[in-house]
Structure formats: structure tokens, C-alpha cells
Design a protein around this motif. Structure first.
Motif, PDB file in Angstrom:
ATOM      1  N   UNK A  85       0.857  -1.190   0.000  1.00 55.41           N
ATOM      2  CA  UNK A  85       0.000   0.000   0.000  1.00 55.41           C
ATOM      3  C   UNK A  85       0.894   1.242   0.000  1.00 55.41           C
ATOM      4  N   UNK A  86       0.375   2.375  -0.485  1.00 57.62           N
ATOM      5  CA  UNK A  86       1.145   3.629  -0.392  1.00 57.62           C
ATOM      6  C   UNK A  86       1.258   4.046   1.064  1.00 57.62           C
ATOM      7  N   UNK A  87       2.414   4.528   1.459  1.00 60.57           N
ATOM      8  CA  UNK A  87       2.601   4.992   2.825  1.00 60.57           C
ATOM      9  C   UNK A  87       1.851   6.301   3.034  1.00 60.57           C
ATOM     10  N   UNK A  88       1.423   6.553   4.281  1.00 65.53           N
ATOM     11  CA  UNK A  88       0.756   7.815   4.602  1.00 65.53           C
ATOM     12  C   UNK A  88       1.765   8.943   4.463  1.00 65.53           C
ATOM     13  N   UNK A  89       1.447   9.990   3.697  1.00 68.07           N
ATOM     14  CA  UNK A  89       2.406  11.095   3.512  1.00 68.07           C
ATOM     15  C   UNK A  89       2.767  11.726   4.854  1.00 68.07           C
ATOM     16  N   UNK A  90       4.028  12.027   5.041  1.00 70.49           N
ATOM     17  CA  UNK A  90       4.493  12.667   6.270  1.00 70.49           C
ATOM     18  C   UNK A  90       4.652  14.168   6.025  1.00 70.49           C
ATOM     19  N   UNK A  91       4.193  14.953   6.984  1.00 69.94           N
ATOM     20  CA  UNK A  91       4.369  16.402   6.889  1.00 69.94           C
ATOM     21  C   UNK A  91       5.833  16.762   7.097  1.00 69.94           C
ATOM     22  N   UNK A  92       6.345  17.625   6.262  1.00 69.64           N
ATOM     23  CA  UNK A  92       7.632  18.223   6.536  1.00 69.64           C
ATOM     24  C   UNK A  92       7.398  19.375   7.503  1.00 69.64           C
ATOM     25  N   UNK A  93       8.346  19.626   8.397  1.00 67.66           N
ATOM     26  CA  UNK A  93       8.184  20.662   9.414  1.00 67.66           C
ATOM     27  C   UNK A  93       7.844  22.006   8.781  1.00 67.66           C
ATOM     28  N   UNK A  94       8.476  22.324   7.667  1.00 66.64           N
ATOM     29  CA  UNK A  94       8.230  23.599   6.996  1.00 66.64           C
ATOM     30  C   UNK A  94       6.783  23.678   6.517  1.00 66.64           C
ATOM     31  N   UNK A  95       6.272  22.575   5.948  1.00 67.14           N
ATOM     32  CA  UNK A  95       4.882  22.548   5.469  1.00 67.14           C
ATOM     33  C   UNK A  95       3.920  22.719   6.636  1.00 67.14           C
ATOM     34  N   UNK A  96       4.236  22.064   7.771  1.00 62.88           N
ATOM     35  CA  UNK A  96       3.369  22.141   8.942  1.00 62.88           C
ATOM     36  C   UNK A  96       3.343  23.553   9.503  1.00 62.88           C
TER      37      UNK A  96
END
Length: 205
Positions: A85-96
Motif C-alpha cells: 500500500x502507499x505509505x501515509x504522507x508525512x508532513x515536513x516541518x516547513x509545510x506544517x
């Protein structure tokens, strides 16, 4: 299919942690034959064929799922589902941080709230009073005022600020917008207690 890193018979679980590119491809079936998956040109196709018995009845499931994966997607092996399955996308700190900043900019900072109602009330059980407060700075664009009670067993408050006495004791009702708030003290007494006695009791709570 690129298998130079593997010395065992290929299986779907070997693709755990792979990053999808246009060149990434595989065509594999699980050992029990229930799952057949292919990946080509970033399109992941999952074919499921399962049979099981329940209550003496034979059940069967057949489904085909197709999903286009963006390049850079990490695929993982799901033990629960039994396939890739595709992994759940992780937020980059900058994006957050940018998302938090955008949320904060929805409302202007509340600098001042004026309490229009009294700051203390003595209520008999079952009686109600409507509290009123107004954000005076800024004049518009502020976070809506929200009411809450620190003791709902004594006094409950609605979204509009209506307070209802429900039990004996003392409660603090807070109206809040952003980081600013106003507070109202509410004393609720049993219906058999006279109002003048309640006022006297209020001094010691």
C-alpha cells in the motif's frame, strides 16, 4: 523488474520502503495466491481473490483496485491487509509551520473583550440566565466567542451563553476569543434556600 538486491524468491513484501518512480515496476502474487499486484508507469493495480467458510457457507471476494501514485511515493507492506500500500504522507516541518500560520491568519488577534452581563449570579436550581460579552478590539474578523463551564454539575452553558443551574455549588463560566477571556461566577443553591441566605453563603465559597 530489478532484483539485484535479493537472493530469495521475489515476493510483494520485498518492496517495503521502495520509492516509486516511472521506472519502478513489479508483477507479483502472494504465496497463497490471494493477492496479485502490479506496478507500472506509477499505476498500482491490486487484484484480490479470497475465499473463506462462515457458518458452513462458502464466501468469495473478488476486487480490482487501481491507483495512480505520484512519483516519490513510498510503498510499504501492510501486514493487516496482506499486500503493498502507499505509505501515509508525512508532513515536513516547513509545510506544517506554513499550515499553522495560514490557520492563525484566518482570524485577527483578539485584544479586548467587554463583559456586558454582571460578573456574579446567584441562581436557584433549574433557573437560567443569558450572559453577554462583546469583542471590542478588533471590531471584526476576530475568533467567535465560545462559552464554557468549569463545573457542568453546577451550571451548564450553551454556545450562545445561556447558563442553567443544575446543582448545588459554585461554577465559573468563561467566554473566550483567541487568548482573551471574561469570567462570570455562578452560585447555584437548592430551591429551599432563600436568596438572602444564598448571598451570605456565597461569601464563603
Amino acid at each position: 523488474m530489478n532484483n539485484e538486491l535479493f537472493t530469495v524468491k521475489p515476493s510483494l513484501s520485498q518492496y517495503y520502503g521502495r520509492t516509486v518512480t516511472k521506472e519502478t515496476k513489479f508483477d507479483e502474487t502472494t504465496e497463497n495466491g490471494e493477492i496479485h499486484q502490479t506496478l507500472e508507469n506509477c499505476v498500482l493495480t491490486t487484484e484480490i481473490n479470497r475465499e473463506w467458510m462462515q457458518g458452513g457457507i462458502k464466501n468469495a471476494l473478488h476486487s480490482v483496485q487501481t491507483e495512480t501514485l505520484p512519483e516519490g511515493t513510498i510503498i510499504i507492506w501492510s501486514e493487516l491487509q496482506g499486500y503493498i500500500v502507499p505509505n501515509v504522507p508525512m508532513y515536513k516541518l516547513k509545510d506544517l509551520e506554513e499550515e499553522i500560520k495560514a490557520i492563525k491568519e484566518i482570524y485577527k488577534e483578539t485584544k479586548k473583550i467587554k463583559l456586558i452581563s454582571k460578573n456574579t449570579y446567584t441562581l436557584l436550581s433549574g433557573k437560567s440566565v443569558s450572559l453577554k460579552a462583546k469583542v471590542t478590539d478588533p471590531s471584526k474578523g476576530y475568533e467567535p466567542l465560545q462559552w464554557s463551564s468549569n463545573n457542568s454539575k453546577v451550571a451548564k452553558v450553551s454556545k450562545s451563553g445561556k447558563v442553567t443551574a443544575v446543582g448545588v455549588g459554585k461554577a465559573t463560566i468563561t467566554g473566550q476569543s483567541g487568548n482573551k477571556n471574561v469570567k462570570v461566577e455562578v452560585l447555584d443553591v437548592q430551591e429551599t434556600v432563600k436568596k438572602d441566605e444564598a448571598k451570605e453563603l456565597f461569601k464563603y465559597l
